[in-house]
Scaffold this motif. Sequence first.
Motif, PDB file in Angstrom:
ATOM      1  N   TRP A  31       0.831  -1.210   0.000  1.00 31.29           N
ATOM      2  CA  TRP A  31       0.000   0.000   0.000  1.00 31.29           C
ATOM      3  C   TRP A  31       0.861   1.255   0.000  1.00 31.29           C
ATOM      4  O   TRP A  31       0.638   2.169  -0.801  1.00 31.29           O
ATOM      5  N   HIS A  32       1.873   1.292   0.864  1.00 34.88           N
ATOM      6  CA  HIS A  32       2.678   2.503   0.991  1.00 34.88           C
ATOM      7  C   HIS A  32       3.509   2.756  -0.263  1.00 34.88           C
ATOM      8  O   HIS A  32       3.556   3.881  -0.774  1.00 34.88           O
ATOM      9  N   GLN A  33       4.131   1.704  -0.777  1.00 36.23           N
ATOM     10  CA  GLN A  33       5.066   1.895  -1.882  1.00 36.23           C
ATOM     11  C   GLN A  33       4.382   2.049  -3.232  1.00 36.23           C
ATOM     12  O   GLN A  33       4.895   2.734  -4.116  1.00 36.23           O
ATOM     13  N   LEU A  34       3.200   1.438  -3.401  1.00 40.19           N
ATOM     14  CA  LEU A  34       2.549   1.440  -4.711  1.00 40.19           C
ATOM     15  C   LEU A  34       1.358   2.390  -4.799  1.00 40.19           C
ATOM     16  O   LEU A  34       0.843   2.620  -5.897  1.00 40.19           O
ATOM     17  N   ASP A  35       0.925   2.944  -3.666  1.00 40.41           N
ATOM     18  CA  ASP A  35      -0.221   3.857  -3.673  1.00 40.41           C
ATOM     19  C   ASP A  35       0.107   5.138  -2.913  1.00 40.41           C
ATOM     20  O   ASP A  35       0.215   6.222  -3.491  1.00 40.41           O
ATOM     21  N   HIS A  36       0.305   5.021  -1.620  1.00 41.78           N
ATOM     22  CA  HIS A  36       0.405   6.185  -0.741  1.00 41.78           C
ATOM     23  C   HIS A  36       1.581   7.099  -1.089  1.00 41.78           C
ATOM     24  O   HIS A  36       1.407   8.305  -1.312  1.00 41.78           O
ATOM     25  N   ARG A  37       2.784   6.534  -1.145  1.00 45.12           N
ATOM     26  CA  ARG A  37       3.966   7.365  -1.403  1.00 45.12           C
ATOM     27  C   ARG A  37       3.955   7.973  -2.793  1.00 45.12           C
ATOM     28  O   ARG A  37       4.260   9.170  -2.941  1.00 45.12           O
ATOM     29  N   PRO A  38       3.634   7.226  -3.869  1.00 45.50           N
ATOM     30  CA  PRO A  38       3.583   7.875  -5.179  1.00 45.50           C
ATOM     31  C   PRO A  38       2.606   9.040  -5.249  1.00 45.50           C
ATOM     32  O   PRO A  38       2.888  10.068  -5.876  1.00 45.50           O
ATOM     33  N   GLU A  39       1.445   8.899  -4.601  1.00 44.27           N
ATOM     34  CA  GLU A  39       0.468   9.994  -4.609  1.00 44.27           C
ATOM     35  C   GLU A  39       1.016  11.216  -3.875  1.00 44.27           C
ATOM     36  O   GLU A  39       0.810  12.362  -4.300  1.00 44.27           O
ATOM     37  N   ASN A  40       1.727  10.981  -2.774  1.00 43.71           N
ATOM     38  CA  ASN A  40       2.317  12.100  -2.045  1.00 43.71           C
ATOM     39  C   ASN A  40       3.404  12.779  -2.869  1.00 43.71           C
ATOM     40  O   ASN A  40       3.479  14.018  -2.931  1.00 43.71           O
ATOM     41  N   ASP A  96      -6.941  12.948   3.540  1.00 43.25           N
ATOM     42  CA  ASP A  96      -8.367  12.836   3.860  1.00 43.25           C
ATOM     43  C   ASP A  96      -9.152  12.256   2.692  1.00 43.25           C
ATOM     44  O   ASP A  96     -10.036  11.414   2.873  1.00 43.25           O
ATOM     45  N   ARG A  97      -8.832  12.694   1.477  1.00 40.75           N
ATOM     46  CA  ARG A  97      -9.549  12.184   0.305  1.00 40.75           C
ATOM     47  C   ARG A  97      -9.347  10.685   0.123  1.00 40.75           C
ATOM     48  O   ARG A  97     -10.275   9.967  -0.235  1.00 40.75           O
ATOM     49  N   THR A  98      -8.122  10.211   0.354  1.00 41.80           N
ATOM     50  CA  THR A  98      -7.889   8.775   0.166  1.00 41.80           C
ATOM     51  C   THR A  98      -8.641   7.943   1.194  1.00 41.80           C
ATOM     52  O   THR A  98      -9.022   6.804   0.911  1.00 41.80           O
ATOM     53  N   ILE A  99      -8.892   8.494   2.381  1.00 46.04           N
ATOM     54  CA  ILE A  99      -9.736   7.783   3.347  1.00 46.04           C
ATOM     55  C   ILE A  99     -11.127   7.592   2.764  1.00 46.04           C
ATOM     56  O   ILE A  99     -11.698   6.492   2.784  1.00 46.04           O
ATOM     57  N   HIS A 100     -11.693   8.657   2.200  1.00 41.73           N
ATOM     58  CA  HIS A 100     -13.057   8.596   1.672  1.00 41.73           C
ATOM     59  C   HIS A 100     -13.129   7.843   0.342  1.00 41.73           C
ATOM     60  O   HIS A 100     -14.226   7.471  -0.096  1.00 41.73           O
ATOM     61  N   GLN A 101     -11.968   7.615  -0.267  1.00 42.62           N
ATOM     62  CA  GLN A 101     -11.912   6.780  -1.466  1.00 42.62           C
ATOM     63  C   GLN A 101     -11.689   5.308  -1.118  1.00 42.62           C
ATOM     64  O   GLN A 101     -11.589   4.467  -2.010  1.00 42.62           O
ATOM     65  N   GLY A 102     -11.598   5.000   0.166  1.00 41.45           N
ATOM     66  CA  GLY A 102     -11.378   3.623   0.590  1.00 41.45           C
ATOM     67  C   GLY A 102      -9.973   3.132   0.335  1.00 41.45           C
ATOM     68  O   GLY A 102      -9.757   1.929   0.157  1.00 41.45           O
ATOM     69  N   ARG A 103      -9.000   4.043   0.357  1.00 45.05           N
ATOM     70  CA  ARG A 103      -7.620   3.679   0.015  1.00 45.05           C
ATOM     71  C   ARG A 103      -6.689   3.783   1.215  1.00 45.05           C
ATOM     72  O   ARG A 103      -5.497   4.014   1.068  1.00 45.05           O
ATOM     73  N   ARG A 104      -7.223   3.575   2.408  1.00 40.52           N
ATOM     74  CA  ARG A 104      -6.384   3.591   3.611  1.00 40.52           C
ATOM     75  C   ARG A 104      -6.588   2.308   4.416  1.00 40.52           C
ATOM     76  O   ARG A 104      -7.027   2.332   5.568  1.00 40.52           O
ATOM     77  N   PRO A 105      -6.260   1.150   3.831  1.00 43.10           N
ATOM     78  CA  PRO A 105      -6.493  -0.114   4.530  1.00 43.10           C
ATOM     79  C   PRO A 105      -5.669  -0.260   5.786  1.00 43.10           C
ATOM     80  O   PRO A 105      -6.040  -1.012   6.700  1.00 43.10           O
ATOM     81  N   GLU A 106      -4.544   0.464   5.859  1.00 44.23           N
ATOM     82  CA  GLU A 106      -3.609   0.252   6.968  1.00 44.23           C
ATOM     83  C   GLU A 106      -4.102   0.834   8.286  1.00 44.23           C
ATOM     84  O   GLU A 106      -3.555   0.528   9.356  1.00 44.23           O
ATOM     85  N   LEU A 107      -5.123   1.669   8.246  1.00 46.41           N
ATOM     86  CA  LEU A 107      -5.577   2.336   9.470  1.00 46.41           C
ATOM     87  C   LEU A 107      -6.037   1.350  10.547  1.00 46.41           C
ATOM     88  O   LEU A 107      -5.944   1.643  11.734  1.00 46.41           O
ATOM     89  N   ALA A 108      -6.489   0.179  10.129  1.00 50.82           N
ATOM     90  CA  ALA A 108      -6.988  -0.808  11.093  1.00 50.82           C
ATOM     91  C   ALA A 108      -5.860  -1.576  11.773  1.00 50.82           C
ATOM     92  O   ALA A 108      -6.087  -2.177  12.825  1.00 50.82           O
ATOM     93  N   TRP A 109      -4.660  -1.568  11.210  1.00 53.61           N
ATOM     94  CA  TRP A 109      -3.600  -2.389  11.785  1.00 53.61           C
ATOM     95  C   TRP A 109      -2.241  -1.677  11.807  1.00 53.61           C
ATOM     96  O   TRP A 109      -1.183  -2.310  11.702  1.00 53.61           O
ATOM     97  N   THR A 110      -2.279  -0.342  11.987  1.00 53.08           N
ATOM     98  CA  THR A 110      -1.045   0.404  12.222  1.00 53.08           C
ATOM     99  C   THR A 110      -1.256   1.417  13.338  1.00 53.08           C
ATOM    100  O   THR A 110      -2.373   1.873  13.587  1.00 53.08           O
TER     101      THR A 110
END
Length: 265
Positions: A31-40, A96-110
Motif C-alpha cells: 500500500w505505501h510503496q505502490l499507492d500512498h507514497r507515489p500519490e504524495n 483525507d480524500r484517500t480515506i473517503h476513497q477507501g484507500r487507507r487499509p492500513e488504518l486498522a492495523w497500524t
Amino acid sequence: MIPSTPETATRAFFSFPKVTDPARHRDYNAWHQLDHRPENLALPGVVHGDRWVRTPACERLGSYPDPALAGSQYLAMYWFAEPAADSIAEWKDLGDRTIHQGRRPELAWTERPMTRMFRPVRGYVAPRALVTLAALPFRPHRGVYVEVSRVETSPHPDVADLSRFEHETQVPDLLARDGVAGVWTFRSAPSRGNPDGPVTRIRLTYLEADPVGFARALAADPLPAPPAALASTATPLLTGPLATITPWEWNWFDEPAATENGAGA
C-alpha cells in the motif's frame, strides 16, 4: 519563483509507524510503496519523500528508551516546498480524500507513536559524496542512522551549548567515518500554548555503508561524548540504524522456515 529543495525547505514531516498485525507487513508495504507514497510525491508541494525499515537485524543494534517508539518498525519523512502552509494543507487534503476513497487499509492495523512536523536545522555533505546539500536526500543510499532526543526548554543556554558541541564535534566525526554520505538535523516547533516547552530533535545520517555494519562500527568506536555538564540536557528517545526499502523486497518480518540452529519448523 525559485523551486524549493530540501536545502531551502522549512518543514519536514517525520512518522514512526508500527504495524500491529505481524501478518500485514507485506500489505502495509504494498500500500505505501505502490499507492500512498507515489500519490504524495506527485503533489507539487512535496519536494521529496523517503522511508526506511527497522529490520530485525537493525532492531537488535538500536536503543529505545522511549517505550512509545520502541515497537515502531518504519520511518517515513517528507520535505515540503514553500509556501509550506499551502503545501502541507494540500498534503493533508490528499490524506483525507484517500480515506473517503477507501484507500487507507492500513488504518486498522497500524499505529504511529510519533507523527509530527519538524523544522530543518542544518545539513552537511561528506566530501566523498560529491553532491550539493540539496541533492543529498535524492542520492541513493543503503540506509540511515537516526537519533531522536528531547530537550525540555529550547531557550536554555545549555541547549545552545549542546547544539554547538554536536554541530562542531559530533557531526564532523560522523562525516569522516566510512560509509557516511551526509547528515541532516531537525527540531520540532514548540507548542503554541507552551513556547518554551519540550522540543524533539532528530539527527539523520545518510549511509552508503550497510546500516547494520555501520551501527556495529559506531558501537565499537562511539562518537565523542558531550561535556559532563551537558550530558543531561537532552534525553534520548530512540537511536539506531534503518535500511532503505527496495521495491517488492518486503520479507524482513516473514516467519523463518527454520530456527537459527537448523531445527526444522
